[in-house]
Scaffold this active site. Structure first.
Site, short mmCIF file in Angstrom:
data_model
loop_
_atom_site.label_atom_id
_atom_site.label_comp_id
_atom_site.label_asym_id
_atom_site.label_seq_id
_atom_site.Cartn_x
_atom_site.Cartn_y
_atom_site.Cartn_z
N GLU A 83 0.87 -1.19 -0.20
CA GLU A 83 0.03 -0.16 0.13
C GLU A 83 0.83 1.34 0.03
O GLU A 83 2.03 1.15 0.24
CB GLU A 83 -0.88 -0.16 1.13
CG GLU A 83 -1.91 -1.09 1.28
CD GLU A 83 -2.67 -1.10 2.38
OE1 GLU A 83 -3.71 -1.80 2.32
OE2 GLU A 83 -2.34 -0.66 3.71
N CYS A 96 3.31 8.58 0.88
CA CYS A 96 4.06 7.81 1.90
C CYS A 96 4.22 6.22 1.14
O CYS A 96 2.97 5.80 0.57
CB CYS A 96 3.23 7.54 3.08
SG CYS A 96 3.94 6.28 4.09
N CYS A 103 6.85 -6.84 6.25
CA CYS A 103 8.36 -6.18 6.82
C CYS A 103 8.79 -7.20 7.93
O CYS A 103 8.16 -7.90 8.53
CB CYS A 103 7.87 -4.99 7.61
SG CYS A 103 9.29 -4.07 8.44
N CYS A 107 7.93 -4.56 14.45
CA CYS A 107 7.64 -4.08 15.80
C CYS A 107 6.27 -4.19 16.10
O CYS A 107 5.32 -4.56 15.56
CB CYS A 107 7.77 -2.41 15.32
SG CYS A 107 9.14 -1.86 14.72
N CYS A 110 3.02 -2.15 15.46
CA CYS A 110 3.00 -2.02 13.88
C CYS A 110 2.18 -3.06 13.16
O CYS A 110 2.59 -4.17 13.28
CB CYS A 110 4.50 -1.78 13.16
SG CYS A 110 4.22 -1.52 11.43
N GLY A 153 7.47 -1.81 5.22
CA GLY A 153 8.69 -2.20 4.86
C GLY A 153 9.76 -1.54 5.60
O GLY A 153 9.42 -0.31 6.23
N GLU A 154 11.08 -2.17 5.59
CA GLU A 154 12.26 -1.39 6.11
C GLU A 154 13.10 -1.02 4.95
O GLU A 154 13.89 -1.78 4.54
CB GLU A 154 12.88 -2.40 7.23
CG GLU A 154 14.15 -1.72 7.56
CD GLU A 154 14.38 -0.31 8.09
OE1 GLU A 154 13.43 0.00 9.10
OE2 GLU A 154 15.21 0.26 7.64
N SER A 185 12.51 6.86 6.39
CA SER A 185 12.46 6.41 7.91
C SER A 185 12.81 4.76 7.98
O SER A 185 12.50 3.93 7.40
CB SER A 185 10.91 6.34 8.15
OG SER A 185 10.69 5.97 9.46
N SER A 209 13.23 5.71 13.74
CA SER A 209 12.31 5.27 14.82
C SER A 209 12.97 4.81 16.19
O SER A 209 13.22 3.54 16.33
CB SER A 209 11.52 4.02 13.82
OG SER A 209 10.95 4.66 12.94
N LEU A 210 13.14 5.81 17.10
CA LEU A 210 13.63 5.49 18.23
C LEU A 210 12.59 4.71 19.33
O LEU A 210 12.94 3.66 19.73
CB LEU A 210 14.39 6.56 18.78
CG LEU A 210 15.62 6.39 19.92
CD1 LEU A 210 16.42 5.38 19.42
CD2 LEU A 210 15.93 7.57 20.43
N HIS A 211 11.48 5.45 19.46
CA HIS A 211 10.37 5.03 20.14
C HIS A 211 10.68 4.76 21.85
O HIS A 211 9.76 4.55 22.45
CB HIS A 211 9.88 3.72 19.79
CG HIS A 211 9.42 3.90 18.03
ND1 HIS A 211 8.65 5.26 17.80
CD2 HIS A 211 9.29 3.15 17.01
CE1 HIS A 211 8.38 5.21 16.43
NE2 HIS A 211 8.78 3.92 15.90
N ASN A 285 -1.56 4.81 16.64
CA ASN A 285 -2.72 4.43 15.63
C ASN A 285 -3.11 2.92 16.11
O ASN A 285 -2.35 2.12 15.66
CB ASN A 285 -2.48 4.58 14.28
CG ASN A 285 -2.48 6.10 13.96
OD1 ASN A 285 -3.45 6.77 14.18
ND2 ASN A 285 -1.09 6.41 13.27
N CYS A 328 -0.61 6.27 9.77
CA CYS A 328 0.80 5.71 9.80
C CYS A 328 0.74 4.50 10.72
O CYS A 328 0.33 4.53 11.70
CB CYS A 328 1.55 6.93 10.50
SG CYS A 328 3.32 6.45 10.82
N1 SAH Z 1 10.42 0.66 8.63
C1 SAH Z 1 10.54 2.05 8.86
C2 SAH Z 1 9.40 2.79 8.25
C3 SAH Z 1 8.22 2.29 8.27
S1 SAH Z 1 6.99 2.59 9.78
C4 SAH Z 1 10.70 2.52 10.26
O1 SAH Z 1 10.68 1.71 11.29
O2 SAH Z 1 10.68 3.78 10.41
C5 SAH Z 1 6.79 4.49 9.76
C6 SAH Z 1 6.90 4.96 11.06
O3 SAH Z 1 5.49 4.63 11.85
C7 SAH Z 1 7.92 4.14 12.18
O4 SAH Z 1 8.33 5.23 13.11
C8 SAH Z 1 6.91 3.17 13.04
O5 SAH Z 1 7.44 2.95 14.12
C9 SAH Z 1 5.56 3.79 13.14
N2 SAH Z 1 4.40 3.09 13.52
C10 SAH Z 1 4.16 1.86 13.06
N3 SAH Z 1 3.16 1.49 13.52
C11 SAH Z 1 2.39 2.43 14.26
C12 SAH Z 1 1.20 2.82 14.79
N4 SAH Z 1 0.28 1.69 14.94
N5 SAH Z 1 1.11 3.93 15.49
C13 SAH Z 1 1.92 4.87 15.26
N6 SAH Z 1 3.22 4.80 14.81
C14 SAH Z 1 3.44 3.52 14.12
#
Ligand code: SAH
Length: 346
Positions: A83, A96, A103, A107, A110, A153-154, A185, A209-211, A285, A328
């Protein structure tokens, strides 16, 4: 058959004037077929059509959100699906794009991570998302000026294809995008970040994406995170900045009761000291079965305030496309064989 869009613009199969015409048809006009390229001789159009495919997609479906964002679901030639999301807001048209089907980063919060990994997208399948969205929205491809590699994807694990796609996006005879408006990203892969820093002709923006600022939390939400420690990721980010001179963005999805504690804001501020950076707080989300929920607005504000008080440049990303499942990290394929493509190719 080869996909024309997989080629670097410099290696398009024609010479001189004809090559410029072909590139113009593909990237400026967004032509859907070789037949439509009416100023090319008919025999040339036929030969091109025999050797190359122009359209990477077998089928395209769209889901429109009430806020104006649009989810594009692509079925590839092997039946697999992925998508892209089109976001026309704030006077900025942003797309996007995905770099993989599924992927491997997995995560925990995700939706794409939960699907598993299908395969890498080819450069043409990445660039083709831009052309298809422009076509679907009735705008010229070059009117899509902002692009983020933040779909499925990454990107740094599909490194070569993503780099070639980026070069096609930026090429003046292809999409002519500005490098300042293209952001990659990554889940945070130090090796890939260093490689990206060395692509000095490219100059696209980097988001990590540190988180979480602490290993325990980060490995809980990014199970593959144990392979690369936060210390290594931050070292790579610093090297990236030293080499490129560019600001680094850190993404931080706000997961209630998991990574939204004020001590974590303070640790995050500590990690960022001395680095020219920006922090993007993303309300999580939610999706069915994730087991996570978003921090509340008040919790996000408190986290924000804690960072700001420590001099961190921080913003909160407004969520779009929720009702279309296009927000996202919400991209998830409903068809059970979407990742393998098995039923459709049978
Ligand atoms: N693989 C890459 C790019 C794709 S995800 C990465 O990890 O950055 C894009 C961003 O959305 C990342 O920061 C990811 O952690 C975040 N993300 C994924 N699922 C999410 C969700 N359900 N709510 C909020 N952010 C999310």
């Amino acid at each position: 058959m080869r996909l024309l869009l997989d080629l670097h613009p410099d290696s398009y199969p024609l010479e001189g004037f004809r090559k410029r015409q072909l590139l113009e048809w593909v990237f400026v006009q967004g032509a859907g077929s070789f037949e439509a390229m009416t100023n090319l001789p008919a025999d040339l159009r036929a030969t091109l059509g025999e050797e190359y495919a122009l359209n990477p997609f077998r089928e395209i479906e769209t889901v429109r959100s009430t806020d104006g964002s649009v989810k594009y679901l692509f079925t590839l030639h092997d039946g697999r699906q992925m998508e892209a999301v089109y976001m026309p807001y704030l006077d900025r048209r942003t797309i996007c794009v995905s770099t993989m089907v599924g992927c491997p980063a997995k995560c925990a919060f995700c939706a794409t991570g939960a699907m598993g990994f299908g395969r890498n997208l080819t450069p043409g399948e990445i660039v083709g998302q831009v052309l298809a969205v422009a076509g679907g929205e009735g705008i010229a491809p070059r009117e899509l000026r902002n692009l983020v590699f933040m779909g499925m994807g990454e990107p740094l694990l599909n490194y070569d294809h993503t780099m070639l796609a980026a070069r096609i996006l930026l090429h003046p005879q292809a999409l002519g995008m500005s490098k300042r408006r293209v952001t990659l990203s990554t889940v945070g892969l130090p090796k890939g970040i260093r490689r990206l820093a060395a692509e000095d002709d490219l100059g696209i923006k980097l988001a990590i994406s540190l988180h979480a600022p602490d290993e325990e939390t980060r490995q809980r939400i990014i199970p593959t995170g144990h392979r690369n420690s936060i210390v290594e990721i931050m070292a790579a980010a610093r090297e990236y900045q030293a080499t490129t001179g560019r600001r680094v963005t850190f993404e931080y999805s706000m997961l209630r009761g998991v990574n939204d504690q004020l001590w974590q804001a303070r640790e995050l501020a500590g990690l960022l000291r001395g680095l020219v950076s920006h922090v993007n707080l993303i309300p999580m989300n939610p999706w069915d079965g994730s087991g996570f929920e978003s921090s509340t607005e008040a919790e996000i504000q408190a986290f924000y305030d804690e960072l700001e008080a420590r001099g961190v440049d921080v913003s909160v990303r407004r969520s779009r496309g929720k009702d279309a499942g296009a927000a996202c990290g919400q991209l998830a394929l409903k068809r059970p064989d979407a990742v393998t493509g098995s039923a459709a190719s049978a």
